[in-house]
Design a protein around this motif. Structure first.
Motif, PDB file in Angstrom:
ATOM      1  N   ARG A  24      89.098  61.896 125.541  1.00 37.63           N
ATOM      2  CA  ARG A  24      88.526  60.562 125.299  1.00 37.63           C
ATOM      3  C   ARG A  24      89.430  59.466 125.857  1.00 37.63           C
ATOM      4  N   LEU A  25      90.745  59.631 125.669  1.00 41.23           N
ATOM      5  CA  LEU A  25      91.693  58.638 126.196  1.00 41.23           C
ATOM      6  C   LEU A  25      91.515  58.483 127.709  1.00 41.23           C
TER       7      LEU A  25
ATOM      8  N   ALA B  79      90.774  53.769 119.953  1.00 39.76           N
ATOM      9  CA  ALA B  79      90.450  54.212 118.591  1.00 39.76           C
ATOM     10  C   ALA B  79      90.573  55.726 118.458  1.00 39.76           C
ATOM     11  N   SER B  80      90.306  56.451 119.541  1.00 37.78           N
ATOM     12  CA  SER B  80      90.346  57.919 119.481  1.00 37.78           C
ATOM     13  C   SER B  80      91.704  58.414 118.984  1.00 37.78           C
ATOM     14  N   LEU B  81      92.773  57.758 119.393  1.00 35.63           N
ATOM     15  CA  LEU B  81      94.102  58.244 119.029  1.00 35.63           C
ATOM     16  C   LEU B  81      94.483  57.866 117.594  1.00 35.63           C
ATOM     17  N   LEU B  82      94.066  56.680 117.166  1.00 33.71           N
ATOM     18  CA  LEU B  82      94.329  56.321 115.760  1.00 33.71           C
ATOM     19  C   LEU B  82      93.575  57.291 114.850  1.00 33.71           C
ATOM     20  N   SER B  83      92.350  57.579 115.263  1.00 37.71           N
ATOM     21  CA  SER B  83      91.524  58.486 114.483  1.00 37.71           C
ATOM     22  C   SER B  83      92.145  59.892 114.446  1.00 37.71           C
ATOM     23  N   LEU B  84      92.644  60.327 115.597  1.00 36.52           N
ATOM     24  CA  LEU B  84      93.294  61.655 115.648  1.00 36.52           C
ATOM     25  C   LEU B  84      94.516  61.691 114.725  1.00 36.52           C
TER      26      LEU B  84
ATOM     27  N   GLU C 167      88.639  55.089 113.504  1.00 43.62           N
ATOM     28  CA  GLU C 167      87.819  54.602 114.630  1.00 43.62           C
ATOM     29  C   GLU C 167      87.588  53.093 114.488  1.00 43.62           C
ATOM     30  N   HIS C 168      87.215  52.654 113.267  1.00 45.94           N
ATOM     31  CA  HIS C 168      86.967  51.219 113.072  1.00 45.94           C
ATOM     32  C   HIS C 168      88.260  50.416 113.234  1.00 45.94           C
ATOM     33  N   LEU C 169      89.328  50.917 112.602  1.00 51.94           N
ATOM     34  CA  LEU C 169      90.609  50.211 112.695  1.00 51.94           C
ATOM     35  C   LEU C 169      91.060  50.131 114.163  1.00 51.94           C
ATOM     36  N   GLY C 170      90.876  51.227 114.878  1.00 54.11           N
ATOM     37  CA  GLY C 170      91.309  51.288 116.281  1.00 54.11           C
ATOM     38  C   GLY C 170      90.548  50.306 117.162  1.00 54.11           C
ATOM     39  N   VAL C 171      89.242  50.203 116.939  1.00 61.00           N
ATOM     40  CA  VAL C 171      88.452  49.241 117.718  1.00 61.00           C
ATOM     41  C   VAL C 171      88.936  47.829 117.389  1.00 61.00           C
ATOM     42  N   ALA C 172      89.107  47.551 116.087  1.00 65.08           N
ATOM     43  CA  ALA C 172      89.578  46.215 115.676  1.00 65.08           C
ATOM     44  C   ALA C 172      90.958  45.935 116.275  1.00 65.08           C
ATOM     45  N   PHE C 173      91.818  46.951 116.267  1.00 65.47           N
ATOM     46  CA  PHE C 173      93.170  46.768 116.799  1.00 65.47           C
ATOM     47  C   PHE C 173      93.126  46.447 118.290  1.00 65.47           C
ATOM     48  N   GLN C 174      92.280  47.150 119.032  1.00 66.08           N
ATOM     49  CA  GLN C 174      92.206  46.888 120.477  1.00 66.08           C
ATOM     50  C   GLN C 174      91.631  45.489 120.735  1.00 66.08           C
ATOM     51  N   ILE C 175      90.661  45.060 119.907  1.00 68.08           N
ATOM     52  CA  ILE C 175      90.138  43.693 120.071  1.00 68.08           C
ATOM     53  C   ILE C 175      91.285  42.706 119.834  1.00 68.08           C
ATOM     54  N   SER C 176      92.094  42.958 118.801  1.00 71.96           N
ATOM     55  CA  SER C 176      93.205  42.035 118.521  1.00 71.96           C
ATOM     56  C   SER C 176      94.178  42.008 119.703  1.00 71.96           C
TER      57      SER C 176
END
Ligand code: FPP
Ligand code: MG
Length: 342
Positions: free
Chosen positions: A159-160, A190-195, A219-228
């Motif tokens: 995924r990365l 998000a894939s890696l945070l989730s992993l 997954e949600h945290l990772g998407v939010a983190f990348q947006i930040s």
């Protein structure tokens, strides 16, 4: 391996998350120390002193160690018969750092974590091999965690790479640009945070249901983190970021704030569209103007509210987890991501 940056030794994430359970903060700090030892041990296994120095370069430079901490926290949701999550934490940091070596080559980045990037220091050929070495080392560690962990790690690595490729290719003709952006960031970040959460929970002996909840939270945290991160690329100085600012624009990557600003019907949006139609903004003056237009548009608020939406989704999942003190750390991560762009 070079001396580990002070920021990491002090476990800045643990203090930033303001964990009020002193015992939990103490346990997590101790385990983060063990993760640093494990990383150092891995780097020390390189057969050659130069390889050891080069693959240790970005690990020593610092970083927040977010993924290791998430893995350790996830292990806290186990049934008590499991392990402490240190191995899962080390695996997730090794993969993360491997991806940074490759990312900096792709971006021709000169600085990472406030130090010269490996490609700037030793050239692309060395930097790519460092990334490969670190990814292989992660695979070696994961092999001892069992076939399911190997499958999960391989899937996250796929995924990365695919996320990064999709970013490079840009949206297909007619594809919705926002949908493309979200697919890219889910896969590349998000894939890696989730992993990290999933294998941490697995190591800790959590139930299958708990593992799924933690992975979905990641997954949600990772998407939010990348947006930040994408917001900070527009708003912060290079000194604060520890890497060059406005890189997305220079590379022609349309991040969320850029997409939102392009949709702005006011003169700002028109001028930005004209600027960006000329291709990636390699000219520093044009880039400065584009950054100013984006900052002045409603895009930053729009991006922040989309980020907040994902954090709300992450927080709602936390409520379904077994009641453990570690829950406050997961909540703390959401507040931390929200506060990065304030
Ligand atoms: C940083 O994002 C980079 C990533 C989140 C992932 C990069 C992934 C690859 C290069 C694929 C190769 C993967 C492996 C496992 C070797 P960014 O460029 O948005 O952020 P930045 O501003 O920190 O560079
Ligand atoms: Mg990059």
């Amino acid at each position: 391996m070079p001396v580990i940056a002070a920021e990491v030794r002090g476990h800045s994430m643990v203090s930033r998350l303001a964990i009020d359970e002193a015992e939990l903060a103490e346990v997590l700090s101790r385990r983060l120390d063990a993760v640093e030892d494990r990383l150092r041990e891995c780097i020390g296994e390189a057969q050659d002193a130069f390889v050891s120095e080069a693959v240790g370069h970005l690990i020593a430079a610092g970083g927040k160690r977010m993924r290791p901490l998430l893995a350790l926290v996830a292990a806290e949701f186990g049934d008590g018969s499991g392990r402490d999550g240190v191995e899962a934490a080390a695996v997730s940091e090794l993969i993360h750092v491997a991806s940074l070596y490759h990312d900096d080559v792709m971006d021709n980045a000169r600085v990472r974590h406030g130090v010269p990037s490996a490609n700037a220091k030793w050239g692309n050929a060395v930097a790519v091999r460092c990334g490969n070495w670190l990814l292989s080392k992660a695979a070696r560690l994961v092999a001892d965690m069992g076939p399911e962990a190997v499958r999960l790690q391989a899937h996250a690595s796929d995924r990365l790479v695919e996320g990064q490729m999709l970013e490079l290719l840009g949206p297909a003709p007619g594809e919705d640009r926002l949908a493309h952006y979200f697919k890219v960031i889910s896969d590349k970040s998000a894939s890696l945070l989730s992993l990290a959460l999933r294998i941490g929970a697995m190591e800790g002996g959590a139930s299958a249901e708990t593992m799924e909840i933690l992975a979905a939270y990641g997954e949600h945290l990772g998407v939010a983190f990348q947006i930040s991160d994408d917001i900070l690329d527009i708003t912060s100085s290079s000194e604060t970021l520890g890497k060059e600012q406005g890189k997305d624009l220079a590379e022609g990557v349309a991040s969320l704030p850029v997409l939102m600003a392009l949709a702005d019907e006011r003169p700002h949006g028109r001028e930005l569209r004209e600027l960006l139609e000329s291709g990636p903004l390699s000219d520093a003056m044009a880039r400065r103007r584009a950054l100013e237009l984006i900052r002045r548009s409603t895009a930053m608020d729009d991006a922040r509210s989309m980020m907040q939406g994902r954090l709300t989704q992450a927080l709602s999942l936390v409520g379904d987890l077994p009641d453990r003190p570690a829950i406050q750390v997961l909540e703390g991560f959401c507040s931390f991501v929200a506060s990065r762009t304030e």
